[in-house]
Design a protein around this motif. Sequence first.
Motif, PDB file in Angstrom:
ATOM      1  N   ASN A  35      47.110  97.514  49.489  1.00  0.00           N
ATOM      2  CA  ASN A  35      47.740  96.197  49.627  1.00  0.00           C
ATOM      3  C   ASN A  35      46.882  95.094  49.031  1.00  0.00           C
ATOM      4  N   ASN A  36      45.695  95.476  48.593  1.00  0.00           N
ATOM      5  CA  ASN A  36      44.735  94.520  48.064  1.00  0.00           C
ATOM      6  C   ASN A  36      44.519  94.810  46.579  1.00  0.00           C
ATOM      7  N   MET A  37      44.813  93.855  45.724  1.00  0.00           N
ATOM      8  CA  MET A  37      44.654  94.027  44.275  1.00  0.00           C
ATOM      9  C   MET A  37      43.210  94.348  43.897  1.00  0.00           C
ATOM     10  N   PHE A  38      42.279  94.038  44.797  1.00  0.00           N
ATOM     11  CA  PHE A  38      40.862  94.237  44.513  1.00  0.00           C
ATOM     12  C   PHE A  38      40.340  95.588  45.009  1.00  0.00           C
ATOM     13  N   GLN A  39      41.226  96.416  45.549  1.00  0.00           N
ATOM     14  CA  GLN A  39      40.854  97.771  45.952  1.00  0.00           C
ATOM     15  C   GLN A  39      41.850  98.760  45.368  1.00  0.00           C
ATOM     16  N   TRP A  40      41.330  99.685  44.584  1.00  0.00           N
ATOM     17  CA  TRP A  40      42.171 100.711  43.981  1.00  0.00           C
ATOM     18  C   TRP A  40      41.697 102.060  44.467  1.00  0.00           C
TER      19      TRP A  40
END
Length: 166
Positions: free
Chosen positions: A47-52
């Motif tokens: 849900n966080n663009m900064f965690q893949w």
Amino acid sequence: MELKNKHIVRSVERPIPIYPLTVTRLSRELSKIVRNPPEGCKIRITNNMFQWLALIDGPAKTPYYGGLFKILLDFPPNYPFSPPTVRFLNKIFHSNVGTDGSICHLDNIWVPVQTVESILKALVMLLIMPIPEDPMNPLAAVMYICNRFQHDYIACMWTCRFANAD
């Protein structure tokens, strides 16, 4: 709050600024990887663009073959000027992966022109060809150099146990 010299000092956390370049760069890289992922790799976004979440298939002809390795990429707000934090979520017996899943020092070799794709390709190459001379797991490194059969046996067993693709 803390008391300093009879004055109350409020400790307020300042929000970390997110650079527009970071969001643009991550969006572009994500789009490119989704359209044309590196061989044996997939990306899932939380849900966080900064965690893949990266999923890497264990390469053929390695003790990691048949495993599905989950890797967390955590991007700083000033990416690409600072590297993402990259760590394995599965336990893995590998000379360049620490017991906490951390991967050999990306900070030392990072340059802003590198991409998530280049990181994923580098991780696949590490699975194919470990670098025991720069270990994060000294036991695995020594075993890789001195008793390759035993190293590969343990790596294979850990792959079956902790990186089961099923």
